[in-house]
Scaffold this motif. Structure first.
Motif, PDB file in Angstrom:
ATOM      1  N   TYR A  32      -8.074  28.303  41.977  1.00 30.62           N
ATOM      2  CA  TYR A  32      -9.375  28.309  42.601  1.00 30.62           C
ATOM      3  C   TYR A  32      -9.618  26.890  43.120  1.00 30.62           C
ATOM      4  O   TYR A  32      -9.214  25.909  42.499  1.00 30.62           O
ATOM      5  CB  TYR A  32     -10.461  28.679  41.593  1.00 30.62           C
ATOM      6  N   MET A  33     -10.267  26.808  44.259  1.00 34.16           N
ATOM      7  CA  MET A  33     -10.504  25.510  44.872  1.00 34.16           C
ATOM      8  C   MET A  33     -12.007  25.285  45.019  1.00 34.16           C
ATOM      9  O   MET A  33     -12.769  26.231  45.251  1.00 34.16           O
ATOM     10  CB  MET A  33      -9.839  25.415  46.234  1.00 34.16           C
ATOM     11  N   GLY A  34     -12.387  24.036  44.906  1.00 35.04           N
ATOM     12  CA  GLY A  34     -13.805  23.736  45.031  1.00 35.04           C
ATOM     13  C   GLY A  34     -14.044  22.417  45.727  1.00 35.04           C
ATOM     14  O   GLY A  34     -13.146  21.584  45.839  1.00 35.04           O
ATOM     15  N   TRP A  35     -15.257  22.266  46.207  1.00 34.47           N
ATOM     16  CA  TRP A  35     -15.733  20.999  46.757  1.00 34.47           C
ATOM     17  C   TRP A  35     -16.937  20.540  45.928  1.00 34.47           C
ATOM     18  O   TRP A  35     -17.809  21.347  45.586  1.00 34.47           O
ATOM     19  CB  TRP A  35     -16.145  21.139  48.219  1.00 34.47           C
ATOM     20  N   PHE A  36     -16.943  19.263  45.644  1.00 38.63           N
ATOM     21  CA  PHE A  36     -18.047  18.622  44.950  1.00 38.63           C
ATOM     22  C   PHE A  36     -18.465  17.397  45.755  1.00 38.63           C
ATOM     23  O   PHE A  36     -17.742  16.965  46.645  1.00 38.63           O
ATOM     24  CB  PHE A  36     -17.609  18.178  43.540  1.00 38.63           C
ATOM     25  N   ARG A  37     -19.610  16.858  45.424  1.00 39.18           N
ATOM     26  CA  ARG A  37     -20.035  15.625  46.074  1.00 39.18           C
ATOM     27  C   ARG A  37     -20.809  14.754  45.088  1.00 39.18           C
ATOM     28  O   ARG A  37     -21.381  15.252  44.123  1.00 39.18           O
ATOM     29  CB  ARG A  37     -20.896  15.905  47.301  1.00 39.18           C
ATOM     30  N   GLN A  38     -20.778  13.472  45.375  1.00 36.87           N
ATOM     31  CA  GLN A  38     -21.490  12.526  44.533  1.00 36.87           C
ATOM     32  C   GLN A  38     -22.171  11.492  45.404  1.00 36.87           C
ATOM     33  O   GLN A  38     -21.510  10.729  46.108  1.00 36.87           O
ATOM     34  CB  GLN A  38     -20.545  11.841  43.546  1.00 36.87           C
ATOM     35  N   ALA A  39     -23.483  11.506  45.372  1.00 41.89           N
ATOM     36  CA  ALA A  39     -24.277  10.543  46.117  1.00 41.89           C
ATOM     37  C   ALA A  39     -24.479   9.290  45.261  1.00 41.89           C
ATOM     38  O   ALA A  39     -24.378   9.358  44.035  1.00 41.89           O
ATOM     39  CB  ALA A  39     -25.622  11.155  46.491  1.00 41.89           C
ATOM     40  N   PRO A  40     -24.753   8.175  45.888  1.00 38.36           N
ATOM     41  CA  PRO A  40     -24.958   6.932  45.124  1.00 38.36           C
ATOM     42  C   PRO A  40     -26.038   7.101  44.058  1.00 38.36           C
ATOM     43  O   PRO A  40     -27.132   7.589  44.343  1.00 38.36           O
ATOM     44  CB  PRO A  40     -25.386   5.931  46.198  1.00 38.36           C
ATOM     45  N   GLY A  41     -25.702   6.721  42.842  1.00 46.04           N
ATOM     46  CA  GLY A  41     -26.659   6.788  41.757  1.00 46.04           C
ATOM     47  C   GLY A  41     -26.899   8.164  41.189  1.00 46.04           C
ATOM     48  O   GLY A  41     -27.768   8.334  40.319  1.00 46.04           O
ATOM     49  N   LYS A  42     -26.148   9.148  41.656  1.00 37.94           N
ATOM     50  CA  LYS A  42     -26.339  10.518  41.177  1.00 37.94           C
ATOM     51  C   LYS A  42     -25.056  11.050  40.558  1.00 37.94           C
ATOM     52  O   LYS A  42     -23.972  10.514  40.775  1.00 37.94           O
ATOM     53  CB  LYS A  42     -26.786  11.423  42.326  1.00 37.94           C
ATOM     54  N   GLU A  43     -25.216  12.118  39.799  1.00 31.09           N
ATOM     55  CA  GLU A  43     -24.059  12.745  39.200  1.00 31.09           C
ATOM     56  C   GLU A  43     -23.307  13.579  40.237  1.00 31.09           C
ATOM     57  O   GLU A  43     -23.866  14.007  41.246  1.00 31.09           O
ATOM     58  CB  GLU A  43     -24.495  13.642  38.035  1.00 31.09           C
ATOM     59  N   ASP A 100      -9.532  28.398  36.584  1.00 30.65           N
ATOM     60  CA  ASP A 100     -10.646  29.200  36.083  1.00 30.65           C
ATOM     61  C   ASP A 100     -11.798  29.233  37.090  1.00 30.65           C
ATOM     62  O   ASP A 100     -12.237  28.182  37.562  1.00 30.65           O
ATOM     63  CB  ASP A 100     -11.141  28.625  34.751  1.00 30.65           C
ATOM     64  N   LEU A 101     -12.301  30.416  37.380  1.00 31.24           N
ATOM     65  CA  LEU A 101     -13.348  30.576  38.380  1.00 31.24           C
ATOM     66  C   LEU A 101     -14.670  29.959  37.930  1.00 31.24           C
ATOM     67  O   LEU A 101     -15.444  29.471  38.765  1.00 31.24           O
ATOM     68  CB  LEU A 101     -13.555  32.063  38.676  1.00 31.24           C
ATOM     69  N   ILE A 102     -14.938  29.973  36.621  1.00 28.87           N
ATOM     70  CA  ILE A 102     -16.181  29.390  36.129  1.00 28.87           C
ATOM     71  C   ILE A 102     -16.091  27.874  36.145  1.00 28.87           C
ATOM     72  O   ILE A 102     -17.001  27.173  36.598  1.00 28.87           O
ATOM     73  CB  ILE A 102     -16.501  29.898  34.708  1.00 28.87           C
ATOM     74  N   THR A 103     -14.979  27.358  35.661  1.00 34.58           N
ATOM     75  CA  THR A 103     -14.815  25.908  35.572  1.00 34.58           C
ATOM     76  C   THR A 103     -14.887  25.260  36.942  1.00 34.58           C
ATOM     77  O   THR A 103     -15.422  24.150  37.078  1.00 34.58           O
ATOM     78  CB  THR A 103     -13.473  25.567  34.903  1.00 34.58           C
ATOM     79  N   ASP A 111      -9.145  20.841  36.319  1.00 39.32           N
ATOM     80  CA  ASP A 111      -7.739  20.481  36.134  1.00 39.32           C
ATOM     81  C   ASP A 111      -7.325  19.320  37.034  1.00 39.32           C
ATOM     82  O   ASP A 111      -6.650  18.387  36.593  1.00 39.32           O
ATOM     83  CB  ASP A 111      -6.842  21.691  36.429  1.00 39.32           C
ATOM     84  N   TYR A 112      -7.666  19.400  38.308  1.00 39.51           N
ATOM     85  CA  TYR A 112      -7.208  18.403  39.273  1.00 39.51           C
ATOM     86  C   TYR A 112      -8.326  18.012  40.227  1.00 39.51           C
ATOM     87  O   TYR A 112      -9.053  18.866  40.734  1.00 39.51           O
ATOM     88  CB  TYR A 112      -6.018  18.950  40.082  1.00 39.51           C
ATOM     89  N   TRP A 113      -8.410  16.727  40.473  1.00 39.93           N
ATOM     90  CA  TRP A 113      -9.343  16.161  41.443  1.00 39.93           C
ATOM     91  C   TRP A 113      -8.582  15.425  42.519  1.00 39.93           C
ATOM     92  O   TRP A 113      -7.560  14.786  42.244  1.00 39.93           O
ATOM     93  CB  TRP A 113     -10.276  15.147  40.776  1.00 39.93           C
ATOM     94  N   GLY A 114      -9.106  15.505  43.725  1.00 38.72           N
ATOM     95  CA  GLY A 114      -8.579  14.670  44.782  1.00 38.72           C
ATOM     96  C   GLY A 114      -9.414  13.415  44.912  1.00 38.72           C
ATOM     97  O   GLY A 114     -10.509  13.313  44.352  1.00 38.72           O
ATOM     98  N   LYS A 115      -8.894  12.459  45.633  1.00 38.88           N
ATOM     99  CA  LYS A 115      -9.695  11.282  45.957  1.00 38.88           C
ATOM    100  C   LYS A 115     -10.758  11.701  46.959  1.00 38.88           C
ATOM    101  O   LYS A 115     -10.539  12.586  47.766  1.00 38.88           O
ATOM    102  CB  LYS A 115      -8.823  10.177  46.545  1.00 38.88           C
TER     103      LYS A 115
END
Length: 123
Positions: A32-43, A100-103, A111-115
């Protein structure tokens, strides 16, 4: 699995960008693949996820109707098309892979993160 994200940049509000994340090392279609983001000062926060077949897709409420996640298993690549961008979309965007679809919808235990790749939306 090694993940390499690209496609970030500077765009004006209302504009579009398309992020790509190419995987190598293991069978891409198993994850399963996902996208996340992190703004300055935020989780770091969840943006979108897609199952190996592409039939299960989910988005954070903040991006629904504006962002589209897709994948091309033949190219070992997952995409995030971002339209109608807003200044609050400014963040470093990360792709992720998990079995895992939930994770894959959380920022914990992936499991794995990209830069990351930086997306800046000017007003």
């Amino acid at each position: 699995v090694q993940l390499q994200a690209s496609g970030g940049g500077l765009v004006q509000a209302g504009g579009s960008l398309k992020l790509s994340c190419t995987a190598s090392g293991r069978t891409f279609s198993s994850y399963y693949m996902g996208w996340f983001r992190q703004a300055p000062g935020k989780e770091r926060e969840f943006v979108a996820r897609i199952s190996w077949s592409g039939r299960i897709i989910g988005y954070a409420d903040s991006v629904k109707g504006r962002f589209t996640i897709s994948r091309d298993n033949a190219k070992n690549t997952v995409y995030l098309q971002m339209n109608s961008l807003k200044p609050e979309d400014t963040a470093v965007y990360y792709c992720a892979a998990d079995t895992d679809l939930i994770t894959i919808a959380t920022a914990n235990g992936i499991d794995y993160w990209g830069k990351g790749t930086l997306v800046t939306v000017s007003s």
